[in-house]
Design a protein around this motif. Sequence first.
Motif, PDB file in Angstrom:
ATOM      1  N   GLY A  94       0.809  -1.216   0.000  1.00  0.00           N
ATOM      2  CA  GLY A  94       0.000   0.000   0.000  1.00  0.00           C
ATOM      3  C   GLY A  94       0.840   1.262   0.000  1.00  0.00           C
ATOM      4  O   GLY A  94       1.906   1.316   0.617  1.00  0.00           O
ATOM      5  N   LYS A 148       2.937   4.079  -4.609  1.00  0.00           N
ATOM      6  CA  LYS A 148       2.938   4.886  -5.840  1.00  0.00           C
ATOM      7  C   LYS A 148       3.986   5.993  -5.784  1.00  0.00           C
ATOM      8  O   LYS A 148       4.709   6.237  -6.763  1.00  0.00           O
ATOM      9  N   ARG A 173      -7.529  -4.672  -8.693  1.00  0.00           N
ATOM     10  CA  ARG A 173      -7.402  -4.986  -7.259  1.00  0.00           C
ATOM     11  C   ARG A 173      -5.935  -5.039  -6.870  1.00  0.00           C
ATOM     12  O   ARG A 173      -5.519  -4.500  -5.826  1.00  0.00           O
ATOM     13  N   PHE A 217      -4.567  -1.365  -6.826  1.00  0.00           N
ATOM     14  CA  PHE A 217      -5.053  -0.574  -5.693  1.00  0.00           C
ATOM     15  C   PHE A 217      -4.443  -1.037  -4.377  1.00  0.00           C
ATOM     16  O   PHE A 217      -4.053  -0.212  -3.545  1.00  0.00           O
ATOM     17  N   PHE A 234      -1.860   2.115  -3.930  1.00  0.00           N
ATOM     18  CA  PHE A 234      -2.721   3.194  -3.437  1.00  0.00           C
ATOM     19  C   PHE A 234      -2.996   3.026  -1.948  1.00  0.00           C
ATOM     20  O   PHE A 234      -2.650   2.021  -1.335  1.00  0.00           O
ATOM     21  N   GLY A 235      -3.658   4.030  -1.398  1.00  0.00           N
ATOM     22  CA  GLY A 235      -4.011   3.995   0.014  1.00  0.00           C
ATOM     23  C   GLY A 235      -2.828   4.311   0.914  1.00  0.00           C
ATOM     24  O   GLY A 235      -1.791   4.814   0.481  1.00  0.00           O
ATOM     25  N   SER A 250     -13.828  -2.789  -9.021  1.00  0.00           N
ATOM     26  CA  SER A 250     -12.590  -2.854  -8.243  1.00  0.00           C
ATOM     27  C   SER A 250     -12.302  -1.507  -7.584  1.00  0.00           C
ATOM     28  O   SER A 250     -11.857  -1.443  -6.427  1.00  0.00           O
ATOM     29  N   TYR A 251     -12.567  -0.431  -8.293  1.00  0.00           N
ATOM     30  CA  TYR A 251     -12.360   0.920  -7.769  1.00  0.00           C
ATOM     31  C   TYR A 251     -13.243   1.163  -6.542  1.00  0.00           C
ATOM     32  O   TYR A 251     -12.798   1.722  -5.522  1.00  0.00           O
ATOM     33  N   TYR A 306     -11.862  -1.501  -3.584  1.00  0.00           N
ATOM     34  CA  TYR A 306     -10.514  -1.445  -3.017  1.00  0.00           C
ATOM     35  C   TYR A 306      -9.916  -0.034  -2.961  1.00  0.00           C
ATOM     36  O   TYR A 306      -8.890   0.153  -2.302  1.00  0.00           O
ATOM     37  N   TYR A 307     -10.529   0.928  -3.624  1.00  0.00           N
ATOM     38  CA  TYR A 307     -10.014   2.301  -3.542  1.00  0.00           C
ATOM     39  C   TYR A 307     -10.960   3.176  -2.724  1.00  0.00           C
ATOM     40  O   TYR A 307     -10.548   3.786  -1.734  1.00  0.00           O
ATOM     41  N   LYS A 308     -12.210   3.232  -3.121  1.00  0.00           N
ATOM     42  CA  LYS A 308     -13.182   4.056  -2.408  1.00  0.00           C
ATOM     43  C   LYS A 308     -13.735   3.374  -1.155  1.00  0.00           C
ATOM     44  O   LYS A 308     -14.316   4.043  -0.282  1.00  0.00           O
ATOM     45  N   LYS A 309     -13.616   2.062  -1.070  1.00  0.00           N
ATOM     46  CA  LYS A 309     -14.115   1.293   0.078  1.00  0.00           C
ATOM     47  C   LYS A 309     -15.632   1.431   0.243  1.00  0.00           C
ATOM     48  O   LYS A 309     -16.160   1.348   1.363  1.00  0.00           O
TER      49      LYS A 309
END
Length: 670
Positions: free
Chosen positions: A369, A372, A438, A441, A445-446, A535-536, A539-542
């Motif tokens: 995580g 990036k 997935r 992300f 990300f995060g 997936s967005y 795993y990104y916006k939750k």
Amino acid sequence: MHTYELLAWLILAFPLLAFVIQIFFGKRLPRQGDWVPVAAICCSLFFGLILFFMVIVGEHDPNFVFQVSYPWFSGGSLQFDWGFHIDNLTAVMILVVTVVSSVVHIYSLGYMQGEDFYDRFFAYLSLFSFSMLLLVLCDNLFILYISWELVGVSSYLLIGFYFWKHSAADACKKAFITTRVGDVFFFIGILMVVLYIGEFNYTKVFEAVAHGELTGWVLTIAVVCLFGGAVGKSAQFPLHVWLPDAMEGPTPVSALIHAATMVAAGVYMVGRLFPIFSASPAAMLVVAYIGLITAFFAATIAITQTDIKRVLAYSTVSQLGYMVTALGVGAYTAGLYHLMTHAFFKALLFLGSGSVIHAVHTNEMPSMGGLKKKMPITFWTMLIATLAISGVPFFSGFGSKDAILAASLEFGMTHWLHMPIFLGLLLGAGITAFYMFRLIFLTFFGEAREPKRYDHAHESPYSMTVPLMILAGLSVIGGFGLYGGLWFNHLVVPPVIGDAAHHAAEGHGAHGSALAHYGAMALSILFATGGILLSYLVYYKKKISAEAVAGRFPVLYNLSFHKYWVDELYGKTVIAFVMWFRMVLARFDNKVVDGIVNATAPALRGVSSFSGAWDKYVVDGLVNLIAIVVQAVGAVSTLIQSGVIQNYLMKVGIAVGAILLLHNFILRIF
């Protein structure tokens, strides 16, 4: 010597020579000789590029073929030759293998630096590259099988490179044994073809099949057996179980084996022998449905895996299923084009995952995580590869996937009972986009989930990032032309060997209609977008909880997470049977064999007694007699050994004089 012949020799010679030098002298050379295999494979790449442009650009003929054979030996009525078969497919595959192998060699300079047996690793890479290049260049079934097994042996050495780890040792044995199962069927298929046709040479075999020398159920069984080899090498269901475990090898090995080389060998073999396969519609359906099951089955497993390399492994199995399905429905060009594009973006994904693992020292995505910012080159290159494999427009995977979906849709429109082939592949495309994003992300990300790993993370050295950038470029430009690549679609077409094979290829939808093409393109974009969006959200916006979904569908989650318990099923059936059979043989040995020995013991004792007497009085007596004679000769010789040169000269003079007197005496008598 023809130019094509010379190029083929040079392409093969460099990696073979590098293997010999590295395995015998690598440890004594500067840098443990790593520069020898790297320079050798780059030379093969250089000559491969020349061959590619000469064939694709220079000839620009979809039916171009160059062949040369050299006599080897004969056995009965069979003549065993070896030689080169160069056509458009050969030129493309040579380019793919040399490009990916060169990139992996260069990447390994940074990734493997400081590892034990560093010199041996590069020797194995050279052997693997030679084996794969021989498989692509050879002109007959006999050499194809030899190179096929060489690829298996060298992959065994590479997967088990960390042989001191039990997991790696078990993985290489599992890969070797599992692929051998498919190779047995492959060998049987070759034997059937040779038995009925009496030839090994590709062109002669194709012509014989076109003229009906191998037909009916015999042809179908032979083709299915040949396909068994592809099921093993290209990890198709149910022999796919070795591929995920092969992740125990070093990451460069994963890229080499799982991208363009070993796993591609089975797909390439089906493409190379396509005139035989296409002559049996029943066998083609077997190929198509095995590919479909593999593509969908592996994609659903990849959704829940947490090991980054294992996700990519199941992704590879799924994409190989796409290629096999395409060939099964007659989409020769589409299947082989996806083989080429997949080689570039999947090699990039594996090498990118290696860069991540090199930075954070873990394979587990939930422990990553926020990478990036720390690893921008790795992030952007892996994102490009992810867009390509997801089938996003203007990336290489879009063109090849669209061609496969178009061909399967047209096949389903022609044969409505087989429409599930298209629907399964379409759903698999959406799942692919979901699990690949997935991966992106969770990894990049995060927030950093383990700050200690994140704090020490950094971008990889240029020896690792430059190959990533090269492959990222190929993942984009490799797909120019929306449908199959304009040049690829025109030049890599099913070989025309007589009317029968040509008709069979056309009858299986080798080129999709405009309706199927545009319909498949629209649906492909729709499903890919849906997978990325889902997936967005997860795993990104939750917005959607993955844990909550898994809790609501525990059966489906466990099926995916535990890989449908296929390994456990093999453990309870195949392995249990082998262990039971071993126990039966052990009991047979203990009871039956020991019983026979006990029953014949008196006779054996008599024989033993005679043997003892023979040994004591004859053999030992002869040895003792020789010793006595030697001792006697030695004792006599000591009498004339004085150590004085004058005495030796006198004795020689006496001996010569005696010989002359004896000679004159004999002459006077006779």
